[in-house]
Design an enzyme around this catalytic site. Structure first.
Site, PDB file in Angstrom:
ATOM      1  N   SER A 173       0.839  -1.202   0.000  1.00 51.92           N
ATOM      2  CA  SER A 173       0.000   0.000   0.000  1.00 51.92           C
ATOM      3  C   SER A 173       0.874   1.253   0.000  1.00 51.92           C
ATOM      4  O   SER A 173       2.028   1.213   0.449  1.00 51.92           O
ATOM      5  CB  SER A 173      -0.859   0.005   1.268  1.00 51.92           C
ATOM      6  OG  SER A 173      -1.568   1.217   1.392  1.00 51.92           O
ATOM      7  N   TYR A 185      -2.257  -0.334  10.314  1.00 53.25           N
ATOM      8  CA  TYR A 185      -2.355  -0.714   8.890  1.00 53.25           C
ATOM      9  C   TYR A 185      -1.036  -0.414   8.173  1.00 53.25           C
ATOM     10  O   TYR A 185      -0.504  -1.257   7.455  1.00 53.25           O
ATOM     11  CB  TYR A 185      -3.516   0.040   8.234  1.00 53.25           C
ATOM     12  CG  TYR A 185      -3.731  -0.316   6.773  1.00 53.25           C
ATOM     13  CD1 TYR A 185      -4.256  -1.553   6.408  1.00 53.25           C
ATOM     14  CD2 TYR A 185      -3.401   0.594   5.761  1.00 53.25           C
ATOM     15  CE1 TYR A 185      -4.444  -1.873   5.069  1.00 53.25           C
ATOM     16  CE2 TYR A 185      -3.589   0.277   4.422  1.00 53.25           C
ATOM     17  CZ  TYR A 185      -4.118  -0.961   4.084  1.00 53.25           C
ATOM     18  OH  TYR A 185      -4.298  -1.279   2.759  1.00 53.25           O
TER      19      TYR A 185
HETATM   20  O1  NJP Z   1     -10.551  -4.750  -0.754  1.00 51.77           O
HETATM   21  P1  NJP Z   1     -11.820  -5.707  -0.709  1.00 51.77           P
HETATM   22  P2  NJP Z   1      -9.426  -4.480  -1.875  1.00 51.77           P
HETATM   23  N1  NJP Z   1      -8.710 -14.940   4.302  1.00 51.77           N
HETATM   24  O2  NJP Z   1     -12.408  -5.468   0.639  1.00 51.77           O
HETATM   25  C1  NJP Z   1     -10.229 -11.019   1.455  1.00 51.77           C
HETATM   26  C2  NJP Z   1      -4.912  -3.481  -0.552  1.00 51.77           C
HETATM   27  N2  NJP Z   1      -5.119  -2.037  -0.753  1.00 51.77           N
HETATM   28  O3  NJP Z   1      -9.665  -5.235  -3.101  1.00 51.77           O
HETATM   29  O4  NJP Z   1     -12.429 -13.870   2.604  1.00 51.77           O
HETATM   30  C3  NJP Z   1      -8.860 -14.833   2.985  1.00 51.77           C
HETATM   31  O5  NJP Z   1     -12.665  -5.535  -1.904  1.00 51.77           O
HETATM   32  C4  NJP Z   1     -11.708 -10.802   1.214  1.00 51.77           C
HETATM   33  O6  NJP Z   1     -12.333 -12.067   0.940  1.00 51.77           O
HETATM   34  P3  NJP Z   1     -13.323 -12.873   1.939  1.00 51.77           P
HETATM   35  C5  NJP Z   1      -5.614  -4.030   0.673  1.00 51.77           C
HETATM   36  O7  NJP Z   1      -4.898  -3.760   1.873  1.00 51.77           O
HETATM   37  C6  NJP Z   1      -6.338  -1.550  -1.015  1.00 51.77           C
HETATM   38  O8  NJP Z   1      -9.254  -3.035  -1.956  1.00 51.77           O
HETATM   39  O9  NJP Z   1     -14.296 -13.506   1.007  1.00 51.77           O
HETATM   40  N3  NJP Z   1      -9.258 -13.714   2.367  1.00 51.77           N
HETATM   41  C7  NJP Z   1     -11.704  -9.964  -0.047  1.00 51.77           C
HETATM   42  O10 NJP Z   1     -11.695 -10.774  -1.202  1.00 51.77           O
HETATM   43  C8  NJP Z   1      -5.660  -5.505   0.329  1.00 51.77           C
HETATM   44  O11 NJP Z   1      -4.470  -6.136   0.707  1.00 51.77           O
HETATM   45  C9  NJP Z   1      -6.535  -0.160  -1.089  1.00 51.77           C
HETATM   46  O12 NJP Z   1     -13.909 -11.871   2.889  1.00 51.77           O
HETATM   47  C10 NJP Z   1      -9.533 -12.659   3.150  1.00 51.77           C
HETATM   48  C11 NJP Z   1     -10.366  -9.224   0.016  1.00 51.77           C
HETATM   49  O13 NJP Z   1      -9.609  -9.805   1.097  1.00 51.77           O
HETATM   50  C12 NJP Z   1      -5.797  -5.507  -1.182  1.00 51.77           C
HETATM   51  O14 NJP Z   1      -5.494  -4.181  -1.614  1.00 51.77           O
HETATM   52  C13 NJP Z   1      -5.451   0.678  -0.957  1.00 51.77           C
HETATM   53  C14 NJP Z   1      -9.395 -12.684   4.536  1.00 51.77           C
HETATM   54  C15 NJP Z   1     -10.542  -7.739   0.312  1.00 51.77           C
HETATM   55  O15 NJP Z   1     -11.168  -7.168  -0.773  1.00 51.77           O
HETATM   56  C16 NJP Z   1      -7.176  -5.893  -1.703  1.00 51.77           C
HETATM   57  O16 NJP Z   1      -8.155  -5.080  -1.100  1.00 51.77           O
HETATM   58  C17 NJP Z   1      -4.219   0.145  -0.695  1.00 51.77           C
HETATM   59  C18 NJP Z   1      -8.981 -13.895   5.117  1.00 51.77           C
HETATM   60  N4  NJP Z   1      -8.828 -14.040   6.439  1.00 51.77           N
HETATM   61  C19 NJP Z   1      -4.052  -1.220  -0.602  1.00 51.77           C
HETATM   62  N5  NJP Z   1      -9.750 -11.468   5.027  1.00 51.77           N
HETATM   63  C20 NJP Z   1      -7.874   0.451  -1.285  1.00 51.77           C
HETATM   64  N6  NJP Z   1      -8.910  -0.328  -1.617  1.00 51.77           N
HETATM   65  O17 NJP Z   1      -8.000   1.678  -1.151  1.00 51.77           O
HETATM   66  C21 NJP Z   1     -10.078 -10.699   3.970  1.00 51.77           C
HETATM   67  O18 NJP Z   1      -3.194   0.975  -0.519  1.00 51.77           O
HETATM   68  N7  NJP Z   1      -9.948 -11.410   2.835  1.00 51.77           N
END
Ligand code: NJP
Length: 246
Positions: free
Chosen positions: A141, A154
């Site tokens: 990030s 974070y």
């Molecule tokens: O967010 P979101 P993003 N085991 O909420 C999964 C980084 N990032 O696409 O398990 C397995 O749509 C969850 O799946 P589920 C951010 O830090 C973002 O934006 O089904 N999976 C979902 O698919 C992250 O690393 C921004 O709930 C787990 C996914 O994570 C990455 O981008 C800015 C889990 C989250 O999808 C993708 O995030 C930045 C678990 N225990 C970096 N817990 C931004 N959006 O602004 C959660 O700098 N997930």
């Protein structure tokens, strides 16, 4: 790397950046493996990929559980015989001020954002080392570069991912031909902000609602850029911000 028939494991593939990555890389001919906990959502994405003529496998995976990753890797090896790319994308961002002591959320971020990445690497490394090739892409990030309100923990998790990526690169790239990339985006328009429970932070972020954010596809473009370089090139970091974000 030509993507046709490459086997690409994507964590957090049930929404946002992970979903978009799975859709696009499958359109480019890769066999994508979608990992997350929300199986219903994964099934819908798989159906869409197959409708578009692509190949997808879904595996219910909680990245905090090393055994879930081991199971994922053995299913992938059984079906495809190899793993070419790991995209460690799963993450969450329940921002809060430290004095609120939301310690459960701190630990959750460490478990998912840091340990989830370590678990993924541990699971795929034996295969990539044996193949003497592979690519590990970690979604870090812009928070790895600077603090922002409520982002102390974070940011700490994301600098850990960025620095771990650099260590991986130095230990693995020339020794085993395994490339390593850290992607460091600013605000992206996804559901990530929904994990915030601190009312003061929600209030503070109201201004950001008006701001034009990056789209998930912008991050996918960065991933594709890193993946499509010639063998001699390792893209170490991609740091990209919305033009509207200071
Ligand atoms: O967010 P979101 P993003 N085991 O909420 C999964 C980084 N990032 O696409 O398990 C397995 O749509 C969850 O799946 P589920 C951010 O830090 C973002 O934006 O089904 N999976 C979902 O698919 C992250 O690393 C921004 O709930 C787990 C996914 O994570 C990455 O981008 C800015 C889990 C989250 O999808 C993708 O995030 C930045 C678990 N225990 C970096 N817990 C931004 N959006 O602004 C959660 O700098 N997930």
């Amino acid at each position: 790397m030509r993507l046709k028939d490459k086997v690409i494991l994507i964590t957090g593939a049930s929404s946002g950046i992970g979903e978009s990555t799975a859709m696009t890389l499958s359109e480019k001919g890769a066999s994508v493996v979608l990992c997350a906990r929300s199986v219903d959502k994964l099934n819908k994405i798989k159906d869409q990929i197959e409708k578009n003529g692509g190949k997808a496998l879904i595996i219910e995976t909680d990245v905090t559980k090393p055994d879930d990753f081991k199971n994922a890797v053995s299913q992938i090896l059984e079906k495809y015989g190899t793993i070419d790319v790991l995209i460690n994308n799963a993450g969450l961002m329940p921002l809060s001020y430290i004095e609120k002591l939301k310690t459960d959320e701190w630990h959750q971020m460490i478990d998912v954002n840091i340990k989830g990445v370590l678990n993924g690497v541990a699971a795929v490394l034996p295969t990539m080392r044996k193949n003497k090739s592979g690519h590990i892409i970690n979604i870090s990030s812009s928070a790895a570069h600077r603090y922002f309100p409520g982002g102390a923990v974070y940011s700490a998790t994301k600098i850990a991912v960025k620095m771990f990526s650099e260590g991986l690169r130095q230990e693995l790239t020339s020794a085993y031909g395994i490339k390593v990339t850290s992607i460091e985006p600013g605000a992206v328009d996804t559901s990530l902000f929904e994990s915030i429970t601190d009312e003061d932070i929600k209030d503070k972020l109201k201004d950001m609602k008006e701001m034009t954010k990056l789209e998930a596809e912008d991050i996918v473009n960065a991933i594709f850029y890193a993946l499509s370089q010639p063998d001699r090139v390792n893209v170490n970091d991609v740091y990209l911000m919305p033009t509207d974000q200071g």
